[in-house]
Design a protein around this motif. Structure first.
Motif, mmCIF file in Angstrom:
data_model
loop_
_atom_site.group_PDB
_atom_site.id
_atom_site.type_symbol
_atom_site.label_atom_id
_atom_site.label_comp_id
_atom_site.label_asym_id
_atom_site.label_seq_id
_atom_site.Cartn_x
_atom_site.Cartn_y
_atom_site.Cartn_z
ATOM 1 N N ALA A 18 -4.299 9.301 -1.306
ATOM 2 C CA ALA A 18 -5.498 10.129 -1.246
ATOM 3 C C ALA A 18 -5.135 11.584 -1.556
ATOM 4 C CB ALA A 18 -6.126 10.026 0.142
ATOM 5 N N PRO A 19 -6.026 12.339 -2.197
ATOM 6 C CA PRO A 19 -7.397 11.912 -2.508
ATOM 7 C C PRO A 19 -7.575 11.333 -3.907
ATOM 8 C CG PRO A 19 -7.213 14.270 -2.836
ATOM 9 C CD PRO A 19 -5.856 13.801 -2.353
ATOM 10 N N ASN A 20 -6.630 11.560 -4.832
ATOM 11 C CA ASN A 20 -6.956 11.195 -6.222
ATOM 12 C C ASN A 20 -5.741 10.811 -7.066
ATOM 13 O OD1 ASN A 20 -5.767 13.693 -6.443
ATOM 14 N ND2 ASN A 20 -7.560 14.738 -7.249
ATOM 15 N N MET A 21 -4.813 10.060 -6.482
ATOM 16 C CA MET A 21 -3.660 9.610 -7.257
ATOM 17 C C MET A 21 -3.524 8.090 -7.161
ATOM 18 S SD MET A 21 -0.709 12.538 -6.688
ATOM 19 C CE MET A 21 -0.525 12.286 -4.906
ATOM 20 N N MET A 22 -3.386 7.446 -8.326
ATOM 21 C CA MET A 22 -3.219 5.991 -8.355
ATOM 22 C C MET A 22 -2.245 5.602 -9.458
ATOM 23 S SD MET A 22 -6.051 2.913 -8.739
ATOM 24 C CE MET A 22 -6.655 3.104 -7.063
ATOM 25 N N ARG A 23 -1.440 4.625 -9.153
ATOM 26 C CA ARG A 23 -0.484 4.072 -10.130
ATOM 27 C C ARG A 23 -0.714 2.573 -10.227
ATOM 28 N NH1 ARG A 23 5.896 5.302 -10.743
ATOM 29 N NH2 ARG A 23 6.707 3.227 -11.207
ATOM 30 N N TRP A 24 -0.947 2.111 -11.461
ATOM 31 C CA TRP A 24 -1.174 0.690 -11.733
ATOM 32 C C TRP A 24 0.012 0.222 -12.562
ATOM 33 C CZ3 TRP A 24 -5.078 -2.371 -9.948
ATOM 34 C CH2 TRP A 24 -5.230 -3.623 -10.540
ATOM 35 N N GLU A 25 0.895 -0.559 -11.951
ATOM 36 C CA GLU A 25 2.151 -0.932 -12.599
ATOM 37 C C GLU A 25 2.215 -2.438 -12.843
ATOM 38 O OE1 GLU A 25 6.996 -0.348 -11.981
ATOM 39 O OE2 GLU A 25 5.567 0.600 -10.622
ATOM 40 N N ILE A 26 2.317 -2.815 -14.119
ATOM 41 C CA ILE A 26 2.515 -4.218 -14.490
ATOM 42 C C ILE A 26 4.010 -4.499 -14.476
ATOM 43 C CG2 ILE A 26 2.201 -5.966 -16.281
ATOM 44 C CD1 ILE A 26 -0.427 -5.101 -15.124
ATOM 45 N N THR A 27 4.413 -5.566 -13.776
ATOM 46 C CA THR A 27 5.834 -5.915 -13.699
ATOM 47 C C THR A 27 6.156 -7.222 -14.415
ATOM 48 O OG1 THR A 27 5.445 -6.988 -11.549
ATOM 49 C CG2 THR A 27 6.159 -4.682 -11.522
#
Length: 222
Positions: A72-81
């Motif tokens: 929070a408030p505005n960080m995201m990590r989308w990791e394909i493994t």
């Protein structure tokens, strides 16, 4: 006499329908308030996911696995493994994509990933329980039985959009998202039958995550 009785019956039916609709709306609002209260407590989140893509033109399903990190408030990590490695980061309103080979990252053009960047932005709002912001762009529909389902459908703007709807499946015991279904549409806003189903397994929450994993220039690898 018959006409009078029919008129009374219609009026009573209409009043009952209005009362039921009002009760449904009130119940929906209460459910959204409960969701907002519980989701708002999440400061960080780490989850494993399995993503399955269904394309109407192909019988074969496209499956990948990975990890989601949210701070929070505005960080995201989308990791394909699996079956390949890539990272999509959304932070401070900007998105970056990286390819991972032999333990090194290489920044890629975001072209083709704008759709998922949009998905990530809406997911962050949902995780924070920011329904006020979401309701400006989406019509919200809530249902509850063995699980809670919240469907977000964009208001019609007349503009081409690849996104048709989000449906969040939520465990009512802990208010955590267990599944997300994203339906897509063609450029002329027709439903194509294409969809993405993502199953989540939350592993930890409210544990401070290092800022380096959300870096837009050199994201930390695990």
């Amino acid at each position: 006499m018959f006409k009078t009785f029919s008129l009374i019956f219609i009026c009573v039916s209409l009043l009952c329908n209005i009362a039921e609709a009002a009760e449904f709306t009130e119940n929906n609002q209460k459910l959204l308030e409960d969701l907002k209260s519980n989701l708002g407590k999440v400061e960080s989140l780490e989850a494993a996911f399995t993503q399955t893509r269904y394309l109407s033109l192909f019988e074969e399903r496209l499956t990948s696995k990975g990890r989601l990190y949210f701070q929070a408030p505005n960080m995201m990590r989308w990791e394909i493994t699996e079956p390949y490695k890539s990272i999509l980061i959304f932070s401070q309103g900007a998105a970056s994509k990286y390819e991972v080979t032999e333990g090194k990252t290489r920044k890629m053009k975001l072209a083709g990933s704008e759709f998922f960047a949009q998905v990530m932005e809406q997911m962050m709002k949902f995780i924070k329980g920011d329904f006020t912001s979401l309701n400006k762009t989406y019509n919200l529909e809530v249902k509850k039985d063995k699980e809670i389902r919240v469907m977000l459908a964009p208001y019609s703007s007349g503009k081409p959009s690849k996104l048709s709807s989000f449906t969040f499946h939520i465990n009512p015991a802990n208010y955590r998202v267990t599944r997300l279904i994203i339906t897509e549409q063609s450029e002329d806003n027709k439903n194509t039958g294409d969809r993405i189903e993502i199953d989540f397994k939350t592993e930890s929450e409210n544990k401070k995550l290092p800022d380096e994993i959300f870096s837009q220039t050199n994201p930390k690898l695990f």
